[in-house]
Motif scaffolding. Structure first.
Motif, PDB file in Angstrom:
ATOM      1  N   VAL A   1       6.430  -6.145 -11.007  1.00  0.00           N
ATOM      2  CA  VAL A   1       6.742  -4.718 -11.102  1.00  0.00           C
ATOM      3  C   VAL A   1       5.877  -4.063 -12.172  1.00  0.00           C
ATOM      4  O   VAL A   1       5.372  -2.951 -11.986  1.00  0.00           O
ATOM      5  CB  VAL A   1       8.237  -4.517 -11.406  1.00  0.00           C
ATOM      6  N   LEU A   2       5.702  -4.745 -13.298  1.00  0.00           N
ATOM      7  CA  LEU A   2       4.843  -4.208 -14.360  1.00  0.00           C
ATOM      8  C   LEU A   2       3.400  -4.071 -13.873  1.00  0.00           C
ATOM      9  O   LEU A   2       2.723  -3.088 -14.185  1.00  0.00           O
ATOM     10  CB  LEU A   2       4.902  -5.120 -15.588  1.00  0.00           C
ATOM     11  N   VAL A   3       2.940  -5.048 -13.102  1.00  0.00           N
ATOM     12  CA  VAL A   3       1.588  -4.980 -12.538  1.00  0.00           C
ATOM     13  C   VAL A   3       1.467  -3.775 -11.605  1.00  0.00           C
ATOM     14  O   VAL A   3       0.496  -3.016 -11.671  1.00  0.00           O
ATOM     15  CB  VAL A   3       1.246  -6.289 -11.784  1.00  0.00           C
ATOM     16  N   ARG A   4       2.472  -3.588 -10.753  1.00  0.00           N
ATOM     17  CA  ARG A   4       2.428  -2.474  -9.796  1.00  0.00           C
ATOM     18  C   ARG A   4       2.384  -1.126 -10.513  1.00  0.00           C
ATOM     19  O   ARG A   4       1.782  -0.159 -10.013  1.00  0.00           O
ATOM     20  CB  ARG A   4       3.656  -2.554  -8.877  1.00  0.00           C
ATOM     21  N   ALA A   5       2.989  -1.042 -11.687  1.00  0.00           N
ATOM     22  CA  ALA A   5       3.035   0.223 -12.427  1.00  0.00           C
ATOM     23  C   ALA A   5       1.739   0.516 -13.177  1.00  0.00           C
ATOM     24  O   ALA A   5       1.578   1.615 -13.718  1.00  0.00           O
ATOM     25  CB  ALA A   5       4.207   0.210 -13.408  1.00  0.00           C
ATOM     26  N   LEU A   6       0.792  -0.410 -13.207  1.00  0.00           N
ATOM     27  CA  LEU A   6      -0.497  -0.179 -13.865  1.00  0.00           C
ATOM     28  C   LEU A   6      -1.324   0.841 -13.079  1.00  0.00           C
ATOM     29  O   LEU A   6      -1.083   1.056 -11.885  1.00  0.00           O
ATOM     30  CB  LEU A   6      -1.272  -1.495 -13.974  1.00  0.00           C
ATOM     31  N   PRO A   7      -2.319   1.470 -13.725  1.00  0.00           N
ATOM     32  CA  PRO A   7      -3.168   2.445 -13.015  1.00  0.00           C
ATOM     33  C   PRO A   7      -3.811   1.883 -11.748  1.00  0.00           C
ATOM     34  O   PRO A   7      -3.919   2.580 -10.745  1.00  0.00           O
ATOM     35  CB  PRO A   7      -4.218   2.816 -14.067  1.00  0.00           C
ATOM     36  N   ASN A   8      -4.268   0.639 -11.790  1.00  0.00           N
ATOM     37  CA  ASN A   8      -4.831  -0.017 -10.610  1.00  0.00           C
ATOM     38  C   ASN A   8      -3.864  -1.071 -10.074  1.00  0.00           C
ATOM     39  O   ASN A   8      -4.278  -2.142  -9.616  1.00  0.00           O
ATOM     40  CB  ASN A   8      -6.170  -0.678 -10.952  1.00  0.00           C
ATOM     41  N   GLY A   9      -2.572  -0.754 -10.125  1.00  0.00           N
ATOM     42  CA  GLY A   9      -1.556  -1.758  -9.839  1.00  0.00           C
ATOM     43  C   GLY A   9      -1.641  -2.373  -8.457  1.00  0.00           C
ATOM     44  O   GLY A   9      -1.504  -3.591  -8.305  1.00  0.00           O
ATOM     45  N   VAL A  10      -1.883  -1.540  -7.441  1.00  0.00           N
ATOM     46  CA  VAL A  10      -1.968  -2.077  -6.078  1.00  0.00           C
ATOM     47  C   VAL A  10      -3.129  -3.059  -5.962  1.00  0.00           C
ATOM     48  O   VAL A  10      -2.997  -4.138  -5.369  1.00  0.00           O
ATOM     49  CB  VAL A  10      -2.105  -0.931  -5.061  1.00  0.00           C
TER      50      VAL A  10
ATOM     51  N   LEU B   1       0.817  -1.220   0.000  1.00  0.00           N
ATOM     52  CA  LEU B   1       0.000   0.000   0.000  1.00  0.00           C
ATOM     53  C   LEU B   1       0.848   1.265   0.000  1.00  0.00           C
ATOM     54  O   LEU B   1       0.517   2.246  -0.667  1.00  0.00           O
ATOM     55  CB  LEU B   1      -0.913   0.006   1.226  1.00  0.00           C
ATOM     56  N   LYS B   2       1.954   1.253   0.729  1.00  0.00           N
ATOM     57  CA  LYS B   2       2.723   2.475   0.953  1.00  0.00           C
ATOM     58  C   LYS B   2       3.930   2.629   0.032  1.00  0.00           C
ATOM     59  O   LYS B   2       4.380   3.754  -0.220  1.00  0.00           O
ATOM     60  CB  LYS B   2       3.212   2.520   2.411  1.00  0.00           C
ATOM     61  N   ALA B   3       4.478   1.528  -0.462  1.00  0.00           N
ATOM     62  CA  ALA B   3       5.732   1.594  -1.225  1.00  0.00           C
ATOM     63  C   ALA B   3       5.508   2.168  -2.615  1.00  0.00           C
ATOM     64  O   ALA B   3       4.471   1.932  -3.250  1.00  0.00           O
ATOM     65  CB  ALA B   3       6.355   0.207  -1.335  1.00  0.00           C
ATOM     66  N   SER B   4       6.493   2.919  -3.092  1.00  0.00           N
ATOM     67  CA  SER B   4       6.477   3.390  -4.478  1.00  0.00           C
ATOM     68  C   SER B   4       6.795   2.227  -5.408  1.00  0.00           C
ATOM     69  O   SER B   4       7.184   1.135  -4.956  1.00  0.00           O
ATOM     70  CB  SER B   4       7.519   4.494  -4.658  1.00  0.00           C
ATOM     71  N   VAL B   5       6.645   2.464  -6.704  1.00  0.00           N
ATOM     72  CA  VAL B   5       6.982   1.424  -7.671  1.00  0.00           C
ATOM     73  C   VAL B   5       8.453   1.042  -7.531  1.00  0.00           C
ATOM     74  O   VAL B   5       8.811  -0.149  -7.582  1.00  0.00           O
ATOM     75  CB  VAL B   5       6.682   1.885  -9.111  1.00  0.00           C
ATOM     76  N   PHE B   6       9.321   2.031  -7.335  1.00  0.00           N
ATOM     77  CA  PHE B   6      10.746   1.745  -7.192  1.00  0.00           C
ATOM     78  C   PHE B   6      11.020   0.912  -5.946  1.00  0.00           C
ATOM     79  O   PHE B   6      11.763  -0.071  -5.985  1.00  0.00           O
ATOM     80  CB  PHE B   6      11.544   3.046  -7.128  1.00  0.00           C
ATOM     81  N   GLN B   7      10.407   1.286  -4.829  1.00  0.00           N
ATOM     82  CA  GLN B   7      10.605   0.523  -3.590  1.00  0.00           C
ATOM     83  C   GLN B   7      10.063  -0.891  -3.727  1.00  0.00           C
ATOM     84  O   GLN B   7      10.679  -1.852  -3.251  1.00  0.00           O
ATOM     85  CB  GLN B   7       9.923   1.250  -2.427  1.00  0.00           C
ATOM     86  N   PHE B   8       8.923  -1.015  -4.392  1.00  0.00           N
ATOM     87  CA  PHE B   8       8.368  -2.352  -4.611  1.00  0.00           C
ATOM     88  C   PHE B   8       9.302  -3.181  -5.488  1.00  0.00           C
ATOM     89  O   PHE B   8       9.480  -4.380  -5.263  1.00  0.00           O
ATOM     90  CB  PHE B   8       6.979  -2.249  -5.252  1.00  0.00           C
ATOM     91  N   SER B   9       9.921  -2.542  -6.482  1.00  0.00           N
ATOM     92  CA  SER B   9      10.838  -3.273  -7.363  1.00  0.00           C
ATOM     93  C   SER B   9      12.062  -3.766  -6.596  1.00  0.00           C
ATOM     94  O   SER B   9      12.639  -4.815  -6.939  1.00  0.00           O
ATOM     95  CB  SER B   9      11.267  -2.395  -8.529  1.00  0.00           C
ATOM     96  N   LEU B  10      12.487  -3.015  -5.561  1.00  0.00           N
ATOM     97  CA  LEU B  10      13.594  -3.489  -4.732  1.00  0.00           C
ATOM     98  C   LEU B  10      13.226  -4.793  -4.029  1.00  0.00           C
ATOM     99  O   LEU B  10      14.047  -5.712  -3.927  1.00  0.00           O
ATOM    100  CB  LEU B  10      13.966  -2.425  -3.697  1.00  0.00           C
ATOM    101  N   LEU B  11      11.990  -4.872  -3.541  1.00  0.00           N
ATOM    102  CA  LEU B  11      11.525  -6.112  -2.911  1.00  0.00           C
ATOM    103  C   LEU B  11      11.507  -7.247  -3.925  1.00  0.00           C
ATOM    104  O   LEU B  11      11.966  -8.361  -3.636  1.00  0.00           O
ATOM    105  CB  LEU B  11      10.130  -5.909  -2.321  1.00  0.00           C
ATOM    106  N   VAL B  12      10.980  -6.981  -5.122  1.00  0.00           N
ATOM    107  CA  VAL B  12      10.917  -8.027  -6.152  1.00  0.00           C
ATOM    108  C   VAL B  12      12.328  -8.476  -6.536  1.00  0.00           C
ATOM    109  O   VAL B  12      12.585  -9.664  -6.737  1.00  0.00           O
ATOM    110  CB  VAL B  12      10.144  -7.524  -7.388  1.00  0.00           C
TER     111      VAL B  12
ATOM    112  N   VAL C   1      15.956  -7.324 -13.042  1.00  0.00           N
ATOM    113  CA  VAL C   1      14.556  -6.945 -12.791  1.00  0.00           C
ATOM    114  C   VAL C   1      14.344  -5.459 -13.061  1.00  0.00           C
ATOM    115  O   VAL C   1      13.283  -5.035 -13.532  1.00  0.00           O
ATOM    116  CB  VAL C   1      14.165  -7.312 -11.341  1.00  0.00           C
ATOM    117  N   PHE C   2      15.367  -4.628 -12.809  1.00  0.00           N
ATOM    118  CA  PHE C   2      15.218  -3.181 -12.979  1.00  0.00           C
ATOM    119  C   PHE C   2      15.077  -2.780 -14.448  1.00  0.00           C
ATOM    120  O   PHE C   2      14.681  -1.654 -14.742  1.00  0.00           O
ATOM    121  CB  PHE C   2      16.411  -2.458 -12.357  1.00  0.00           C
TER     122      PHE C   2
END
Length: 249
Positions: free
Chosen positions: A109-118, A6-17, A51-52
């Protein structure tokens, strides 16, 4: 995990992935290439960094990254020859690791970057987890016909069907709780698509483990095994979710 998504940015989420890709690849190479631990660790780091590449607005960078990985590690196999009879199987397993873990996992990461990614990320989790839970309880209670005993002796046809039912119920609940943009048709289509692929991902990881002669992919999660044991279904479901959302939603 819920708070982080919920809180992480796309970049932060990509670090987890990327971290998950690193751990998953290391487990894969530990199982498949135990005699080449040095190359396995290097390949795990390279695959996690790759992944990046999905951040690029151009399709060239991901293609370049995958090409660079293929060329680099085929050359490693060429110039660090140990047993020529094992050279082809070893390099094939290295390249398979890139395709199996970071390529599939990068779709999160691609899913997270979608308009309804979360919402899509939570939908993937709900469909997969509801399906896993329903498959376990239905299979334990009613399972009589083995689904694929050579790969996973305990799984049953009844459990698989129960799992799909659980995935559909989970998707419908998602619509009426956090993802109202879904239609009922989307609920059934996405649940069946992701539910089937999630179960196949589970079976495929079981195939790899049996082929390598191990019970679990790792021991990083006490009582559950390794990272791949937790991600096996999501690895196959994530790409399907992204392409469904991108082309059909």
């Amino acid at each position: 995990m819920i708070v982080f998504i919920l809180k992480a940015s796309v970049f932060q989420f990509s670090l987890l992935v990327s971290l998950l890709a690193l751990l998953g690849l290391d487990e894969f190479y530990r199982m498949a290439l135990p005699q080449r631990r040095g190359e396995g660790r290097a390949a795990a780091v390279a695959g996690a960094c790759a992944v990046f590449a999905v951040f690029s607005a151009s399709p060239v960078l991901p293609l370049f990254t995958l090409t660079a990985l293929v060329l680099a590690f085929t050359l490693v196999a060429l110039f660090r020859l140990k047993d020529i009879k094992q050279a082809a199987p070893d390099v094939a397993l290295v390249l398979m690791g890139f395709l199996y873990v970071p390529l599939l996992l990068a779709h999160l990461v691609l899913v997270r970057a979608l308009p309804n990614g979360v919402s899509w990320l939570f939908l993937i989790m709900v469909i997969v987890m509801a399906g896993d839970s329903a498959a376990y309880y239905v299979g334990s209670t009613l399972g009589k016909h083995r689904l694929y005993p050579a790969v996973s002796p305990k799984k049953s046809v009844e459990g698989a069907l129960g799992g799909l039912s659980g995935s559909v119920i989970g998707a419908v609940i998602a619509k009426f709780t956090f993802f109202p943009e879904l239609s009922i048709g989307d609920c059934f289509a996405a649940a069946l698509l992701l539910g089937v692929l999630g179960q196949l991902g589970d079976l495929f990881e079981s195939l790899i483990k049996r082929s390598c002669g191990v019970k679990d992919s790792g021991s990083i999660i006490p009582g559950h095994g390794g990272v791949l044991d937790r991600l096996d279904s999501i690895l196959f479901a994530a790409p399907a979710a992204y392409y469904y959302a991108f082309f059909l939603f």
